[in-house]
Design a protein around this motif. Structure first.
Motif, PDB file in Angstrom:
ATOM      1  N   VAL A  37       0.934  -1.400   0.023  1.00  4.68           N
ATOM      2  CA  VAL A  37      -0.476  -0.007  -0.139  1.00  4.68           C
ATOM      3  C   VAL A  37       0.646   1.327  -0.303  1.00  4.68           C
ATOM      4  CG1 VAL A  37      -1.666   1.505   1.016  1.00  4.68           C
ATOM      5  CG2 VAL A  37      -2.127  -1.126   0.815  1.00  4.68           C
ATOM      6  N   VAL A  38       2.013   1.005   0.270  1.00  5.62           N
ATOM      7  CA  VAL A  38       2.758   2.376   1.412  1.00  5.62           C
ATOM      8  C   VAL A  38       3.579   2.652  -0.640  1.00  5.62           C
ATOM      9  CG1 VAL A  38       5.170   3.067   2.129  1.00  5.62           C
ATOM     10  CG2 VAL A  38       2.884   2.296   3.141  1.00  5.62           C
ATOM     11  N   GLY A  39       3.388   1.491  -0.926  1.00  8.38           N
ATOM     12  CA  GLY A  39       4.595   0.962  -2.354  1.00  8.38           C
ATOM     13  C   GLY A  39       2.935   2.116  -3.798  1.00  8.38           C
ATOM     14  N   ILE A  40       2.227   1.451  -3.008  1.00  3.00           N
ATOM     15  CA  ILE A  40       1.065   2.158  -3.871  1.00  3.00           C
ATOM     16  C   ILE A  40       1.295   4.241  -4.463  1.00  3.00           C
ATOM     17  CG2 ILE A  40      -1.141   1.898  -4.796  1.00  3.00           C
ATOM     18  CD1 ILE A  40      -0.704  -1.331  -4.169  1.00  3.00           C
ATOM     19  N   VAL A  41       0.873   4.316  -2.499  1.00  6.12           N
ATOM     20  CA  VAL A  41       1.045   5.959  -2.612  1.00  6.12           C
ATOM     21  C   VAL A  41       2.314   6.278  -2.522  1.00  6.12           C
ATOM     22  CG1 VAL A  41       0.022   7.451  -0.595  1.00  6.12           C
ATOM     23  CG2 VAL A  41      -1.489   4.513  -1.060  1.00  6.12           C
ATOM     24  N   ALA A  42       3.049   5.501  -3.106  1.00  4.83           N
ATOM     25  CA  ALA A  42       4.475   6.398  -2.661  1.00  4.83           C
ATOM     26  C   ALA A  42       5.031   6.562  -4.709  1.00  4.83           C
ATOM     27  CB  ALA A  42       5.576   5.736  -2.651  1.00  4.83           C
ATOM     28  N   ALA A  43       4.114   5.669  -5.171  1.00  6.24           N
ATOM     29  CA  ALA A  43       4.438   5.797  -6.881  1.00  6.24           C
ATOM     30  C   ALA A  43       3.836   6.723  -7.479  1.00  6.24           C
ATOM     31  CB  ALA A  43       3.649   4.361  -7.556  1.00  6.24           C
ATOM     32  N   LEU A  44       1.964   6.946  -7.120  1.00 11.10           N
ATOM     33  CA  LEU A  44       1.058   7.800  -7.223  1.00 11.10           C
ATOM     34  C   LEU A  44       2.051   9.075  -7.318  1.00 11.10           C
ATOM     35  CD1 LEU A  44      -2.308   6.018  -6.385  1.00 11.10           C
ATOM     36  CD2 LEU A  44      -1.248   6.253  -8.943  1.00 11.10           C
ATOM     37  N   ALA A  45       1.848   8.788  -5.823  1.00  9.39           N
ATOM     38  CA  ALA A  45       2.295  10.525  -5.088  1.00  9.39           C
ATOM     39  C   ALA A  45       3.837  10.854  -6.079  1.00  9.39           C
ATOM     40  CB  ALA A  45       2.406  10.742  -3.489  1.00  9.39           C
ATOM     41  N   THR A  47       4.650   9.936  -8.886  1.00  9.55           N
ATOM     42  CA  THR A  47       4.871  10.315 -10.720  1.00  9.55           C
ATOM     43  C   THR A  47       4.256  11.782 -10.720  1.00  9.55           C
ATOM     44  OG1 THR A  47       4.210   7.920 -11.651  1.00  9.55           O
ATOM     45  CG2 THR A  47       3.158  10.041 -12.339  1.00  9.55           C
ATOM     46  N   ALA A  48       2.863  12.271  -9.473  1.00 13.17           N
ATOM     47  CA  ALA A  48       2.530  13.424  -9.336  1.00 13.17           C
ATOM     48  C   ALA A  48       3.741  14.794  -8.892  1.00 13.17           C
ATOM     49  CB  ALA A  48       1.532  13.815  -8.582  1.00 13.17           C
ATOM     50  N   LEU A  49       4.380  14.230  -8.022  1.00 15.36           N
ATOM     51  CA  LEU A  49       5.792  15.539  -7.965  1.00 15.36           C
ATOM     52  C   LEU A  49       6.329  15.287  -9.312  1.00 15.36           C
ATOM     53  CD1 LEU A  49       6.579  14.515  -4.562  1.00 15.36           C
ATOM     54  CD2 LEU A  49       6.199  16.672  -5.215  1.00 15.36           C
ATOM     55  N   ALA A  50       6.607  14.360  -9.850  1.00  8.15           N
ATOM     56  CA  ALA A  50       8.219  14.177 -10.853  1.00  8.15           C
ATOM     57  C   ALA A  50       7.068  14.843 -11.954  1.00  8.15           C
ATOM     58  CB  ALA A  50       8.178  12.835 -11.854  1.00  8.15           C
ATOM     59  N   THR A  51       5.650  15.776 -12.286  1.00  7.63           N
ATOM     60  CA  THR A  51       5.472  15.687 -13.352  1.00  7.63           C
ATOM     61  C   THR A  51       4.987  17.260 -12.832  1.00  7.63           C
ATOM     62  OG1 THR A  51       3.959  13.727 -13.624  1.00  7.63           O
ATOM     63  CG2 THR A  51       2.597  15.481 -14.276  1.00  7.63           C
ATOM     64  N   GLY A  54       8.319  18.734 -14.171  1.00  5.11           N
ATOM     65  CA  GLY A  54       8.496  18.815 -15.322  1.00  5.11           C
ATOM     66  C   GLY A  54       9.768  17.379 -16.030  1.00  5.11           C
ATOM     67  N   VAL A  55       9.783  16.494 -14.434  1.00  3.61           N
ATOM     68  CA  VAL A  55      11.048  15.014 -15.226  1.00  3.61           C
ATOM     69  C   VAL A  55      10.103  14.398 -15.245  1.00  3.61           C
ATOM     70  CG1 VAL A  55      12.830  16.486 -13.795  1.00  3.61           C
ATOM     71  CG2 VAL A  55      11.200  15.263 -12.445  1.00  3.61           C
ATOM     72  N   ALA A  56       8.943  13.770 -15.384  1.00  5.07           N
ATOM     73  CA  ALA A  56       8.337  12.175 -15.332  1.00  5.07           C
ATOM     74  C   ALA A  56       8.547  12.343 -17.378  1.00  5.07           C
ATOM     75  CB  ALA A  56       6.797  12.702 -15.092  1.00  5.07           C
ATOM     76  N   ASP A  57       8.067  12.488 -18.256  1.00  6.85           N
ATOM     77  CA  ASP A  57       8.316  12.133 -19.325  1.00  6.85           C
ATOM     78  C   ASP A  57       9.756  12.136 -20.376  1.00  6.85           C
ATOM     79  OD1 ASP A  57       5.837  11.116 -19.021  1.00  6.85           O
ATOM     80  OD2 ASP A  57       5.314  13.049 -19.676  1.00  6.85           O
ATOM     81  N   THR A  58      10.825  11.484 -19.592  1.00  6.65           N
ATOM     82  CA  THR A  58      12.429  12.044 -20.270  1.00  6.65           C
ATOM     83  C   THR A  58      12.296  10.999 -21.687  1.00  6.65           C
ATOM     84  OG1 THR A  58      13.118  10.401 -19.415  1.00  6.65           O
ATOM     85  CG2 THR A  58      12.728  12.236 -18.458  1.00  6.65           C
ATOM     86  N   GLY A  59      13.221  10.919 -21.936  1.00 10.85           N
ATOM     87  CA  GLY A  59      13.646  10.388 -23.646  1.00 10.85           C
ATOM     88  C   GLY A  59      13.726   8.641 -23.342  1.00 10.85           C
ATOM     89  N   GLY A  60      15.013   8.321 -22.537  1.00 14.76           N
ATOM     90  CA  GLY A  60      14.659   7.386 -21.852  1.00 14.76           C
ATOM     91  C   GLY A  60      14.221   6.744 -20.447  1.00 14.76           C
ATOM     92  N   LEU A  67      13.911   7.804  -8.778  1.00 11.28           N
ATOM     93  CA  LEU A  67      14.178   7.826  -7.415  1.00 11.28           C
ATOM     94  C   LEU A  67      13.064   8.614  -6.360  1.00 11.28           C
ATOM     95  CD1 LEU A  67      18.015   8.831  -8.297  1.00 11.28           C
ATOM     96  CD2 LEU A  67      17.074   7.345  -7.291  1.00 11.28           C
ATOM     97  N   VAL A  68      12.189   9.593  -7.325  1.00 13.39           N
ATOM     98  CA  VAL A  68      10.726  10.267  -6.150  1.00 13.39           C
ATOM     99  C   VAL A  68      10.434   9.458  -5.676  1.00 13.39           C
ATOM    100  CG1 VAL A  68       9.611  11.780  -5.998  1.00 13.39           C
ATOM    101  CG2 VAL A  68      11.605  12.502  -7.255  1.00 13.39           C
ATOM    102  N   GLN A  69      10.494   8.359  -6.046  1.00 11.50           N
ATOM    103  CA  GLN A  69       9.246   6.791  -6.073  1.00 11.50           C
ATOM    104  C   GLN A  69       9.778   6.339  -4.656  1.00 11.50           C
ATOM    105  OE1 GLN A  69       8.338   5.756  -9.851  1.00 11.50           O
ATOM    106  NE2 GLN A  69       6.620   6.469 -10.132  1.00 11.50           N
ATOM    107  N   ILE A  70      10.678   6.462  -4.982  1.00 13.47           N
ATOM    108  CA  ILE A  70      11.690   5.032  -3.873  1.00 13.47           C
ATOM    109  C   ILE A  70      11.843   5.330  -2.252  1.00 13.47           C
ATOM    110  CG2 ILE A  70      14.158   4.085  -3.695  1.00 13.47           C
ATOM    111  CD1 ILE A  70      14.204   2.965  -6.185  1.00 13.47           C
ATOM    112  N   GLY A  71      11.449   7.059  -2.515  1.00 11.83           N
ATOM    113  CA  GLY A  71      12.688   8.288  -1.609  1.00 11.83           C
ATOM    114  C   GLY A  71      11.370   8.400  -0.947  1.00 11.83           C
ATOM    115  N   LEU A  72       9.289   8.573  -1.475  1.00 11.40           N
ATOM    116  CA  LEU A  72       8.717   8.727  -0.185  1.00 11.40           C
ATOM    117  C   LEU A  72       8.314   7.169   0.331  1.00 11.40           C
ATOM    118  CD1 LEU A  72       6.457  10.457  -3.500  1.00 11.40           C
ATOM    119  CD2 LEU A  72       7.487  11.395  -1.097  1.00 11.40           C
TER     120      LEU A  72
END
Length: 87
Positions: A37-45, A47-51, A54-60, A67-72
């Motif tokens: 549950v913590v992982g799902i919430v961290a993944a969603l949060a 992604t929202a922070l990265a978006t 402006g670093v959510a969609d890069t070329g690779g 890193l943001v998701q794992i840190g959260l």
């Protein structure tokens, strides 16, 4: 939200939760389900922070987003573990 997006969020959340738990030193006193549950919430949060930054969609591979998701997730696991051990 499509069903494939929900399924991928759950799968990514499981991976993020496990990685977040591995980052936190020592033994954690929370269960596997709570880690997921913590992982799902961290993944969603994350992604929202990265978006938002402006670093959510890069070329690779989106390393910054990961890193943001794992840190959260690590923060979430540590916070829940701290709450559980105080009781």
């Amino acid at each position: 939200m499509e069903i494939s997006s929900i399924i991928s969020a759950i799968v990514i959340g499981v991976v993020i939760g496990v990685l977040g738990r591995l980052v936190v030193p020592g033994r954690q006193h929370i269960g596997v389900l709570l880690t997921i549950v913590v992982g799902i919430v961290a993944a969603l949060a994350g992604t929202a922070l990265a978006t938002a930054f402006g670093v959510a969609d890069t070329g690779g591979v989106d390393w910054i987003e990961w890193l943001v998701q794992i840190g959260l997730a690590a923060l979430g696991v540590a916070a829940l573990d701290g709450m559980r051990t105080r009781r």
